[in-house]
Design an enzyme around this catalytic site. Structure first.
Site, PDB file in Angstrom:
ATOM      1  N   SER A   1       0.833  -1.198   0.000  1.00 24.50           N
ATOM      2  CA  SER A   1       0.000   0.000   0.000  1.00 24.50           C
ATOM      3  C   SER A   1       0.874   1.257   0.000  1.00 24.50           C
ATOM      4  CB  SER A   1      -0.968  -0.035   1.187  1.00 24.50           C
ATOM      5  OG  SER A   1      -1.894   1.025   1.134  1.00 24.50           O
TER       6      SER A   1
ATOM      7  N   HIS B   1      -8.324   1.451  -0.896  1.00 22.19           N
ATOM      8  CA  HIS B   1      -8.169   0.512  -2.007  1.00 22.19           C
ATOM      9  C   HIS B   1      -9.511  -0.008  -2.521  1.00 22.19           C
ATOM     10  CE1 HIS B   1      -3.887   0.764  -1.560  1.00 22.19           C
ATOM     11  NE2 HIS B   1      -4.012   0.517  -0.274  1.00 22.19           N
TER      12      HIS B   1
END
Length: 303
Positions: free
Chosen positions: A86, A190
């Site tokens: 991430s 996300h």
């Protein structure tokens, strides 16, 4: 072959930068970064409490700064590959020479602010699922309208969506899942809920001139190695609204012949996954400067 990896949001803990800032020149370096991005990283890394550093706009630049600082303390490192989970992908981009440190911190500061703003639009969240078969779990989540936002390998899946969807998941768990654990994050990262942040980041990226990776850069999007700086930057922008496929990154590590994985500060999460998914690969997490000697030995053996 050594892969150098950087953790994502949630790895930070109160005071975790304190010992690192005691290293020669570290305080001055982080203070300069703080001035460059308008955020007191020294304060947040040493004196702030858990709630303060949970703030997305704070946590993300703090994690990138920690990764850059701890990696620099190792001296010259020549990994065969780099990757990040991430927000850790921005740290990895700096390791690969795609962005310099200041550009990486500037981008992650804008990323954190944009994702915090996007999270405020709708009440959303994330939850980790313990147990179960990932394929069964992913299909079940999609039926409930949830996104499998992190497919981390080693049987770990994180769901993201609205509070109502997460409540439905709690009442209707996928087969084999023992428990659904709500994560202390500000929103459904996300997923499509982060669409507004993509637009903001795309504009920020236009001001950057990325270099091509000097080492193999493995992307969260699909686990592929990315050859150009322009594509790395494009993927960094789009990835805030797309699932993290750390499972595929680890599959690529296998294909590359990785023999050791070194996780920068605040390490632990990705080494834990690697221990379960990459048997035979040596792992080490940089948590404090006391880990540096062992890390240098690992580098000497595998880099």
């Amino acid at each position: 072959m050594l892969v150098l990896v950087a953790p994502g949001q949630g790895a930070q803990t109160p005071g975790f930068l304190t010992e690192w800032l005691a290293l020669p020149g570290a305080g001055e370096r982080v203070a300069a970064w703080s001035d460059a991005i308008g955020l007191d990283l020294v304060h947040y890394g040493t004196k702030a409490d858990a709630d303060e550093i949970r703030d997305t706009a704070v946590a993300q630049p703090l994690l990138v700064a920690a990764g850059l600082l701890s990696a620099s303390a190792l001296g010259d490192v020549a990994p065969g590959a780099v990757a990040g989970h991430s927000v850790g992908e921005i740290t990895a981009a700096a390791f690969a020479g795609v962005l310099d440190d200041t550009a990486a911190l500037s981008l992650v500061r804008k990323r954190g602010l944009a994702m915090a703003d996007a999270a405020a639009i709708t009440e959303t969240g994330m939850a980790a699922l313990l147990g179960g078969d990932p394929e069964v779990t992913v299909a079940h989540l999609e039926r409930l309208g949830l996104t499998p936002a992190n497919i981390n390998g080693a049987g770990q899946v994180v769901a993201a969506g609205t509070k109502e969807q997460l409540a439905a998941l709690e009442a209707d768990k996928p087969e084999g899942v023992r428990k659904v654990v709500a994560l202390k994050v500000a929103g459904a990262f996300h997923t499509h809920h982060m669409g507004p942040a993509v637009d903001t980041l795309a504009k920020a990226a236009e001001a950057l001139t990325p270099g091509d990776p000097k080492v193999t850069y493995v992307s969260n999007k699909d686990g592929r190695a990315v050859a150009t700086g322009a594509e790395v930057l494009e993927r960094l922008v789009g990835q805030v609204a797309n699932p993290v496929r750390w499972d595929l990154c680890m599959e690529t590590f296998k294909e590359l012949g990785v023999t050791a994985l070194l996780e920068v500060c605040p390490g632990g999460t990705l080494t834990g996954l690697a221990k379960r998914a990459l048997p035979g690969v040596k792992t080490l997490a940089l948590k404090t400067p006391a880990d540096l000697d062992a890390a240098r030995e690992l580098i000497a053996e595998h880099a």
